[in-house]
Design an enzyme around this catalytic site. Structure first.
Site, PDB file in Angstrom:
ATOM      1  N   GLN A  70       0.821  -1.202   0.000  1.00  0.00           N
ATOM      2  CA  GLN A  70       0.000   0.000   0.000  1.00  0.00           C
ATOM      3  C   GLN A  70       0.859   1.258   0.000  1.00  0.00           C
ATOM      4  O   GLN A  70       0.507   2.260  -0.638  1.00  0.00           O
ATOM      5  CB  GLN A  70      -0.919   0.000   1.223  1.00  0.00           C
ATOM      6  CG  GLN A  70      -2.058   0.989   1.152  1.00  0.00           C
ATOM      7  CD  GLN A  70      -3.171   0.523   0.235  1.00  0.00           C
ATOM      8  OE1 GLN A  70      -3.633  -0.608   0.343  1.00  0.00           O
ATOM      9  NE2 GLN A  70      -3.636   1.383  -0.652  1.00  0.00           N
ATOM     10  N   LYS A 119      -2.528  -0.949   6.603  1.00  0.00           N
ATOM     11  CA  LYS A 119      -3.521  -1.997   6.372  1.00  0.00           C
ATOM     12  C   LYS A 119      -3.956  -2.536   7.722  1.00  0.00           C
ATOM     13  O   LYS A 119      -3.194  -2.515   8.692  1.00  0.00           O
ATOM     14  CB  LYS A 119      -2.935  -3.136   5.532  1.00  0.00           C
ATOM     15  CG  LYS A 119      -3.980  -3.876   4.715  1.00  0.00           C
ATOM     16  CD  LYS A 119      -4.448  -3.049   3.532  1.00  0.00           C
ATOM     17  CE  LYS A 119      -5.449  -3.827   2.680  1.00  0.00           C
ATOM     18  NZ  LYS A 119      -5.794  -3.097   1.448  1.00  0.00           N
ATOM     19  N   ASP A 143     -12.070  -3.450   2.411  1.00  0.00           N
ATOM     20  CA  ASP A 143     -11.268  -4.443   1.703  1.00  0.00           C
ATOM     21  C   ASP A 143     -12.107  -5.717   1.691  1.00  0.00           C
ATOM     22  O   ASP A 143     -13.337  -5.653   1.848  1.00  0.00           O
ATOM     23  CB  ASP A 143      -9.908  -4.639   2.401  1.00  0.00           C
ATOM     24  CG  ASP A 143      -8.891  -5.367   1.537  1.00  0.00           C
ATOM     25  OD1 ASP A 143      -8.273  -4.718   0.681  1.00  0.00           O
ATOM     26  OD2 ASP A 143      -8.729  -6.592   1.706  1.00  0.00           O
ATOM     27  N   THR A 151     -11.694   0.450  -8.151  1.00  0.00           N
ATOM     28  CA  THR A 151     -10.557  -0.446  -8.341  1.00  0.00           C
ATOM     29  C   THR A 151     -10.689  -1.207  -9.661  1.00  0.00           C
ATOM     30  O   THR A 151      -9.724  -1.326 -10.427  1.00  0.00           O
ATOM     31  CB  THR A 151     -10.428  -1.429  -7.167  1.00  0.00           C
ATOM     32  OG1 THR A 151     -10.409  -0.701  -5.937  1.00  0.00           O
ATOM     33  CG2 THR A 151      -9.149  -2.243  -7.280  1.00  0.00           C
ATOM     34  N   ASN A 167     -16.016  -6.844  -5.525  1.00  0.00           N
ATOM     35  CA  ASN A 167     -16.129  -5.580  -6.251  1.00  0.00           C
ATOM     36  C   ASN A 167     -15.073  -5.425  -7.338  1.00  0.00           C
ATOM     37  O   ASN A 167     -15.368  -4.928  -8.432  1.00  0.00           O
ATOM     38  CB  ASN A 167     -16.032  -4.398  -5.281  1.00  0.00           C
ATOM     39  CG  ASN A 167     -17.301  -4.195  -4.482  1.00  0.00           C
ATOM     40  OD1 ASN A 167     -18.363  -4.651  -4.870  1.00  0.00           O
ATOM     41  ND2 ASN A 167     -17.189  -3.507  -3.364  1.00  0.00           N
TER      42      ASN A 167
END
Length: 443
Positions: free
Chosen positions: A110, A125, A165, A208, A239
């Site tokens: 990240q 995270k 997430d 995303t 997603n």
């Protein structure tokens, strides 16, 4: 032994039981060796050392009550990896597979991913080893509130701004945001991925997946090609996978598969828009692909999509889902590229196999940066107390993904040869982080 290798040896000793984190670090280090030698700058080794050590690792117990009135406990985590570029930013994952190894890897990735966006965000995270799949909505609500009660001590709009997430969507973000407000008595943009009705950004859910396709378009255009008519294999049914599929259809590509941990759904003539909308609605109600009554594709248990004839492969499920054997099948299938929609979906041996087969790899830290990019835009909207329309957010997303692609080309092309996108992403992100760190006194 080189200076980079010495740092790696220390990390291997300190993290010998955390192979996923080491895999992520070693993948970056491969490109830094030559970079450090070319620049003759030993301070870059110190930059690498700083970037491989998290600022802090927070672990806490999450106590919650199930529907039988029994108290249960789970492990909660927040890895605040590096904030040299801005407040910590990264998702919250709820899964039985969550452990410190996974979160160290994701926090490290990240940090590099957020650097590529050009937005002022550090890397972090978090999550818990809580599996929401077999839990009632009331249990999920209670767990989210208990988790936020603990996490609230460590986050804030200028400190750490988590997002969703795996296992954490708009609903779960809403439950946690409400708990944060009750604890702190403030309405502020401390979480992203909120519903648009209370401060969320439009197209955050889709971002995303959309960004994944925008990056792919730029790659193909670099080669004088286009997405239209391409046969695409997509793994996953969250997603990222669903909105990758949606945007691929928008671009005239053919989506031939989706998958979950139980198997693969095949769409012989390509996934239709109607089929996709039915799946999106069912997944919104937590129905798995294998349980969908109106799934018009053929569902095959205990299989993955890899190996079917395809032009492009989009692993969008989870880390290390493609192993060396899968990579061999992809090479034989005639696929020209693997587009990493999930975080580090290929093992190190799979990467080597794909590169040997001359399959282009578009790395996850570049490809799936669209989600955190729109999260960054959500932070901006919250700060200004404004809400931008979908067209404005989407235009900015496309611009960011194009810039990321161009940076990968700049740092990944050598001697007018093909672009090494992995090298380009790693070095472009590293250079941005190194510039900032040199002003901190740590380097």
């Amino acid at each position: 032994m080189s200076s980079i290798e010495k740092v790696l040896e220390r990390l291997r000793t300190a993290h010998e039981h955390q192979p996923t984190f080491l895999q992520a670090v070693e993948e970056v280090s491969e490109h830094l060796e030559a970079h450090v030698r070319a620049h003759e700058d030993d301070s870059l080794v110190r930059v690498f050392e700083v970037l491989t050590r998290p600022d802090r690792v927070i672990e806490f117990r999450v106590d919650w009550e199930d529907d039988n009135g029994d108290m249960r406990s789970n492990r909660g985590f927040r890895v605040q990896f590096n904030n040299v570029l801005g407040p910590y930013k990264g998702g919250i994952r709820f899964s039985a597979a969550v452990d410190l190894d996974t979160l160290l890897f994701l926090g490290f990735e990240q940090t590099f991913k957020n650097s590529l966006t050009g937005l002022p965000m550090g890397g972090a995270k978090g999550g818990a080893d809580f599996d929401p799949r077999d839990r009632s909505e009331r249990e999920i609500t209670r767990f989210c509130k208990a988790f936020m009660t603990q996490l609230s001590h460590h986050i804030g709009p200028d400190v750490d701004v988590p997002a969703g997430d795996i296992g954490v969507g708009t609903r779960e973000i809403g439950y946690m945001f409400q708990q944060y407000k009750q604890i702190r008595n403030v309405h502020q943009g401390v979480l992203t991925g909120k519903d648009a009705s209370f401060g969320g950004s439009l197209i955050r859910t889709e971002a995303t997946g959309y960004g994944c396709v925008y990056f792919t378009k730029a790659m193909l255009e670099e080669q004088g090609d286009a997405l239209e008519g391409k046969r695409c294999l997509v793994s996953g049914a969250g997603n990222v996978a669903l909105y990758t599929a949606q945007k691929l259809l928008d671009e005239g590509a053919m989506v031939c598969s989706l998958s979950d941990s139980d198997g693969t759904a095949w769409f012989e003539g390509g996934l239709s828009r109607e089929q996709l909308q039915n799946i999106i609605r069912a997944r919104g109600n937590r129905v798995r692909l294998s349980d969908m009554e109106n799934l018009t594709g053929e569902y095959e248990s205990e299989t993955s999509p890899w190996g079917a004839e395809a032009d492009l492969c989009f692993p969008c499920a989870t880390q290390n889902e493609i192993d060396e054997a899968d990579a061999g099948k992809i090479c034989e299938s005639g696929a020209m590229a693997v587009i990493e929609g999930a975080n580090m979906p290929c093992t190190a041996k799979a990467h080597a196999k794909l590169l040997a087969g001359e399959v282009v790899i578009a790395p996850s830290k570049a490809v799936n940066a669209g989600g955190v990019a729109v999260s960054g835009l959500e932070i901006s909207q919250n700060r200004m107390r404004l809400s931008w329309d979908a067209e404005r957010v989407d235009a900015r997303l496309q611009e960011i993904m194009r810039d990321i692609h161009d940076a990968c080309v700049q740092y990944g092309r050598q001697d007018d040869g093909p672009v090494d996108y992995q090298r380009g992403a790693n070095l472009a992100a590293f250079e941005q982080l190194a510039r900032a760190l040199k002003f901190t006194g740590l380097v």
